[in-house]
Design an enzyme around this catalytic site. Sequence first.
Site, short mmCIF file in Angstrom:
data_model
loop_
_atom_site.label_atom_id
_atom_site.label_comp_id
_atom_site.label_asym_id
_atom_site.label_seq_id
_atom_site.Cartn_x
_atom_site.Cartn_y
_atom_site.Cartn_z
N CYS A 117 -6.91 24.25 -40.96
CA CYS A 117 -5.85 23.31 -40.57
C CYS A 117 -4.56 23.55 -41.36
CB CYS A 117 -6.34 21.88 -40.77
SG CYS A 117 -5.09 20.66 -40.38
N CYS A 171 -3.48 23.65 -37.60
CA CYS A 171 -2.63 22.49 -37.25
C CYS A 171 -1.24 22.51 -37.87
CB CYS A 171 -3.30 21.19 -37.71
SG CYS A 171 -5.08 21.19 -37.67
N LYS A 230 1.03 25.64 -37.06
CA LYS A 230 1.22 25.59 -35.60
C LYS A 230 2.26 24.54 -35.21
CE LYS A 230 -0.64 22.62 -33.58
NZ LYS A 230 -2.03 22.59 -33.22
N TYR A 243 -6.65 25.05 -26.00
CA TYR A 243 -5.67 24.51 -26.93
C TYR A 243 -4.75 25.60 -27.49
CZ TYR A 243 -8.16 19.99 -27.75
OH TYR A 243 -8.73 18.76 -27.66
N GLU A 290 -0.76 26.27 -26.79
CA GLU A 290 0.17 25.99 -27.89
C GLU A 290 0.99 27.23 -28.23
OE1 GLU A 290 -2.38 24.27 -30.91
OE2 GLU A 290 -2.25 22.29 -29.98
N ASP A 332 -16.06 22.03 -38.15
CA ASP A 332 -16.17 23.04 -37.09
C ASP A 332 -17.48 23.83 -37.14
OD1 ASP A 332 -13.63 22.17 -36.60
OD2 ASP A 332 -12.66 24.13 -36.76
N ALA A 355 -4.77 15.94 -28.98
CA ALA A 355 -3.50 16.41 -28.42
C ALA A 355 -3.48 17.93 -28.40
CB ALA A 355 -2.33 15.90 -29.24
N HIS A 400 11.70 -1.11 -24.41
CA HIS A 400 12.57 -0.47 -23.42
C HIS A 400 13.79 0.13 -24.10
CE1 HIS A 400 14.03 0.23 -19.41
NE2 HIS A 400 15.19 -0.30 -19.73
N GLU A 422 6.33 2.59 -22.61
CA GLU A 422 6.24 1.30 -21.92
C GLU A 422 5.57 1.43 -20.56
OE1 GLU A 422 9.95 -0.55 -20.55
OE2 GLU A 422 10.94 1.38 -20.74
P1 NDP Z 1 -10.79 26.38 -26.34
O1 NDP Z 1 -12.24 26.17 -26.24
O2 NDP Z 1 -9.88 25.22 -26.29
O3 NDP Z 1 -10.33 27.38 -25.19
C1 NDP Z 1 -10.90 28.65 -25.08
C2 NDP Z 1 -10.33 29.31 -23.85
O4 NDP Z 1 -10.72 30.68 -23.83
C3 NDP Z 1 -10.80 28.70 -22.55
O5 NDP Z 1 -9.75 28.69 -21.66
C4 NDP Z 1 -11.91 29.66 -22.12
O6 NDP Z 1 -12.06 29.71 -20.72
C5 NDP Z 1 -11.35 30.97 -22.59
N1 NDP Z 1 -12.37 31.98 -22.83
C6 NDP Z 1 -13.49 31.88 -23.59
N2 NDP Z 1 -14.17 33.04 -23.59
C7 NDP Z 1 -13.48 33.88 -22.80
C8 NDP Z 1 -13.66 35.22 -22.39
N3 NDP Z 1 -14.71 35.92 -22.80
N4 NDP Z 1 -12.74 35.77 -21.56
C9 NDP Z 1 -11.69 35.05 -21.15
N5 NDP Z 1 -11.44 33.79 -21.49
C10 NDP Z 1 -12.34 33.22 -22.31
O7 NDP Z 1 -10.61 27.24 -27.66
P2 NDP Z 1 -9.37 27.52 -28.60
O8 NDP Z 1 -9.66 28.82 -29.24
O9 NDP Z 1 -8.08 27.32 -27.90
O10 NDP Z 1 -9.50 26.35 -29.69
C11 NDP Z 1 -10.76 26.13 -30.31
C12 NDP Z 1 -10.91 24.68 -30.66
O11 NDP Z 1 -10.10 24.39 -31.78
C13 NDP Z 1 -10.44 23.71 -29.59
O12 NDP Z 1 -11.43 23.46 -28.63
C14 NDP Z 1 -10.09 22.49 -30.39
O13 NDP Z 1 -11.25 21.73 -30.62
C15 NDP Z 1 -9.59 23.08 -31.69
N6 NDP Z 1 -8.12 23.11 -31.71
C16 NDP Z 1 -7.45 21.93 -31.71
C17 NDP Z 1 -6.08 21.90 -31.70
C18 NDP Z 1 -5.37 20.59 -31.68
O14 NDP Z 1 -5.97 19.59 -32.05
N7 NDP Z 1 -4.12 20.54 -31.24
C19 NDP Z 1 -5.29 23.13 -31.69
C20 NDP Z 1 -6.09 24.32 -31.68
C21 NDP Z 1 -7.44 24.29 -31.68
P3 NDP Z 1 -13.12 28.78 -19.95
O15 NDP Z 1 -12.51 27.43 -19.87
O16 NDP Z 1 -13.27 29.47 -18.65
O17 NDP Z 1 -14.38 28.82 -20.76
#
Ligand code: NDP
Length: 458
Positions: free
Chosen positions: A43, A48, A51, A177, A181, A302, A340, A435, A440
């Site tokens: 983070c 976080c 980012k 995510y 982002e 995690d 978010a 407002h 709102e």
């Molecule tokens: P996510 O799980 O959010 O997204 C992973 C993406 O990668 C999905 O779209 C998935 O597709 C795709 N994917 C997975 N495997 C493959 C593959 N082999 N080929 C192509 N596409 C693939 O993971 P992130 O890495 O973005 O983030 C991990 C976690 O970290 C998040 O779930 C969240 O919990 C946390 N996080 C939170 C943030 C915040 O609070 N703002 C910011 C960043 C991370 P499909 O849907 O088809 O599986």
Amino acid sequence: MATYDFDLFVIGAGSGGVRASRWAARYGAKVAVADDDRLGGTCVNRGCIPKKLYAYASHFHEDFEDAVGFGWDKAAPKFDWSRLVAAKEKEITRLNGIYAKLLDGSGVARIDGRVTVEGPHEVKVSGKAYTARTILVATGGHPHRPEIPGAELGIVSDDAFDLPKLPKRIVILGGGYIALEFAGIFAGLGVETTLVYRQTLPLRGFDEDVRKHVAAEIAKKGIAVRAGVNLTKLERKGSGMLAHTTANDTIEADIVMFATGREPNTKGLGLEKAGVKLGKNGEVVVDEYSRSSVESIYAIGDVTDRIALTPVALHEAMCMAETLFNNNPTKVDHADVAAAVFSQPTVSVVGLTEEEARKRVGRVDIYRTSFKPLKHTLSGRDERTMMKMVVDAASGRVLGCHMVGEDAAEIIQGMAIAVKMGATKADFDRTIGIHPTAAEEFVTLRDKMPDPVPKAAE
Ligand code: NDP
């Protein structure tokens, strides 16, 4: 009774590990925390915090443009990537220092080095053995790379913050995510950005209306979206890269970034040797108290692959400390966790999606609005905000609030309290709005969406 070097030995000084250490120490436990990297974990160092700083940096580009509609001269300020990286680095170093002070101030012993678990009560750090009544695994996760030829040529989010220079063109794979982002960040900083995801819409698991709305807004930012597509191969081309797709074409870029999920950090930790059960993604399998299959070994954050969010890790840490060191067994509560995605515009949600709510309670009332924010009446920007509320038709209880738009995260945090408290639509209705704000709208939603037509009647 056996004596140990520590009551609690925490592996990993990220958000969860540091919070657990401090809370346990506060309850009088003798605690050590070990890490082989900078304090603060993902983070603080590569998640976080940097980012969000980069998201702010990238948004100025639109702010300069929007200002013209408010009477300001058109400005064309230059952006300097190396200055942003240096400013980020300075802030993170400051935060690392704060973490060190907090731990020292709580009387937690800091140990530098890589840890292996040698048994239910024993760990080793750089060859030195320590014993502990309880071991807490808080080692976090790392980015996953898809298994395609040339995957080693791509970068992951860990690398993206400190690129030696800003690329001209980037391809980002993923629809989650991190992909959304970083697509917003790079596009805002002027990088020609292509976002490739394999589903028809991004953010699988989010409410369908949210997914549709954010997909439409992202496209307006000049991000080239390739939906329903995956990458099959990467190869070098000159000083850049060629990404081959399942659509049988190629995309040229300077950098390809994988944002395809994260994996728990358990490899090489020795957990299996101590008898700790791991799940199919390598995550530590835990119960509601975050206890692993070994009584003296707990895991939070995690590495447990439950909800990978910093505030959830903090909550799990505090529950663990309450349970073990304050004689107050406390189960973790993963219900109605607000989240978010700092895409541009931001997505923020709490509670159930419409689909989940229909499955859980049957009949639901849906309220939805989409509007041009006041600011953009003068800026002229074509950006729309979407808000949606999911209500249990029988009880009137608000089951979910969803928003895509500026300040969504700031707004949904407040909604999350109401949802957690079990507020009803009538409670929202009798709340007077502020407002003029976007927020709102959540207390002035009056018109129910028509019920969906059953499939057979279509
Ligand atoms: P996510 O799980 O959010 O997204 C992973 C993406 O990668 C999905 O779209 C998935 O597709 C795709 N994917 C997975 N495997 C493959 C593959 N082999 N080929 C192509 N596409 C693939 O993971 P992130 O890495 O973005 O983030 C991990 C976690 O970290 C998040 O779930 C969240 O919990 C946390 N996080 C939170 C943030 C915040 O609070 N703002 C910011 C960043 C991370 P499909 O849907 O088809 O599986």
